[in-house]
Enzyme design. Sequence first.
Site, PDB file in Angstrom:
ATOM      1  N   GLY A  18       0.748  -1.211  -0.038  1.00  0.00           N
ATOM      2  CA  GLY A  18       0.182  -0.083  -0.097  1.00  0.00           C
ATOM      3  C   GLY A  18       0.698   1.295  -0.028  1.00  0.00           C
ATOM      4  N   THR A  20       2.347   2.876  -2.831  1.00  0.00           N
ATOM      5  CA  THR A  20       1.788   3.633  -3.557  1.00  0.00           C
ATOM      6  C   THR A  20       0.450   4.510  -3.193  1.00  0.00           C
ATOM      7  OG1 THR A  20       2.980   2.207  -5.379  1.00  0.00           O
ATOM      8  CG2 THR A  20       1.545   3.880  -6.045  1.00  0.00           C
ATOM      9  N   GLU A  37       8.210   6.561  -7.315  1.00  0.00           N
ATOM     10  CA  GLU A  37       9.700   5.758  -6.757  1.00  0.00           C
ATOM     11  C   GLU A  37      10.863   6.193  -7.631  1.00  0.00           C
ATOM     12  OE1 GLU A  37       9.542   1.593  -6.421  1.00  0.00           O
ATOM     13  OE2 GLU A  37       7.348   1.715  -5.873  1.00  0.00           O
ATOM     14  N   SER A 124      -0.279 -10.413  -4.543  1.00  0.00           N
ATOM     15  CA  SER A 124      -0.441  -9.234  -5.417  1.00  0.00           C
ATOM     16  C   SER A 124       1.067  -9.433  -6.265  1.00  0.00           C
ATOM     17  CB  SER A 124      -0.302  -8.250  -4.660  1.00  0.00           C
ATOM     18  OG  SER A 124      -0.149  -7.056  -5.776  1.00  0.00           O
ATOM     19  N   TYR A 170      -2.734  -1.225   6.106  1.00  0.00           N
ATOM     20  CA  TYR A 170      -3.309  -0.928   5.086  1.00  0.00           C
ATOM     21  C   TYR A 170      -4.893  -1.279   5.275  1.00  0.00           C
ATOM     22  CZ  TYR A 170      -4.819  -1.990   0.376  1.00  0.00           C
ATOM     23  OH  TYR A 170      -5.662  -2.035  -1.032  1.00  0.00           O
ATOM     24  N   VAL A 219      -4.124   3.002  -8.179  1.00  0.00           N
ATOM     25  CA  VAL A 219      -4.514   4.103  -7.565  1.00  0.00           C
ATOM     26  C   VAL A 219      -5.209   5.191  -8.007  1.00  0.00           C
ATOM     27  CG1 VAL A 219      -2.557   3.881  -5.859  1.00  0.00           C
ATOM     28  CG2 VAL A 219      -2.151   5.184  -8.055  1.00  0.00           C
ATOM     29  N   ASN A 224     -10.808   2.131  -1.866  1.00  0.00           N
ATOM     30  CA  ASN A 224     -11.820   1.048  -1.660  1.00  0.00           C
ATOM     31  C   ASN A 224     -11.375  -0.102  -1.027  1.00  0.00           C
ATOM     32  OD1 ASN A 224     -11.065  -0.976  -3.810  1.00  0.00           O
ATOM     33  ND2 ASN A 224     -10.862   0.988  -5.090  1.00  0.00           N
TER      34      ASN A 224
END
Length: 280
Positions: A18, A20, A37, A124, A170, A219, A224
Amino acid sequence: MLSNFEQLIFVGGVPRSGTTLMRAILDAHPDVRCGGETMLLPSFLTWQAGWRTDWVNNSGITQEVFDDAVSAFITEIIAKHGELAPRLCNKDPYTALWLPTIQRLYPNSKFILMIRDARAVIHSMIERKVPVAGYNTSDEQSMFVKWNQEIRKMLFQCNNAPGQCIKVYYERLIQKPEEEIQRITNFLDLQYSQQMLHHHELIGAEVDLNDQEFSASQVKNSINTKALTSWFDCFSEDTLRKLDDVAPFLSVLGYDTSSSKPDYSMFADDDFYQFRNFYS
């Protein structure tokens, strides 16, 4: 050139935790600029550590001189990575492994450590084919071991920087965004801004995205909870059964390892932080 006493903000954590989203939320604040980054600073911090030897000291280059040179490089990268702002910020996940160095170089800096369920993190990485050094996507259990090693070190360093490092879950951020963002802005000595709840509306204006960041597409959406359960039914029973052995910090951090479909609503409880002890 900016000085070493600037109130820089650093955002880090295990990749896919999380970071980003966190930097996009910060970028939405009118007084903050993070940007994408650099993909450089963690490697540079690793490199500079290798030069901190007696050989360098014996050559007349003291730690103070070396620190000044290192901080000058880092400051230039952060300052010229985008537009100047009252508060500058850097988001490179693995700076979280170098918190003592950052503390020494920038005594007035603040660090945000992002924490996320390792099952979601690893899913992920695998699902989105995100190449992260040290994570073998063909061996799930070894990925949990690697996550445990990294989060343990990050937590230890964060806990040894009271007042300078804050831990952000997160799972709480996306369920209780307003409360959590207010908690973060209080820590950063920033005035809370409603814009931070609507970072997606500022993409291309206040919030610049780097297409090389694997989370850039995500993002662009509003905050959400879709990603909370995306890992459900994606790991073998054998892997889930061994979680307490291969990733004991999951339970230390309060994640339910007894269920293959845990209930994350506890992270939204009003008294959540009352039960976070040494590792929270």
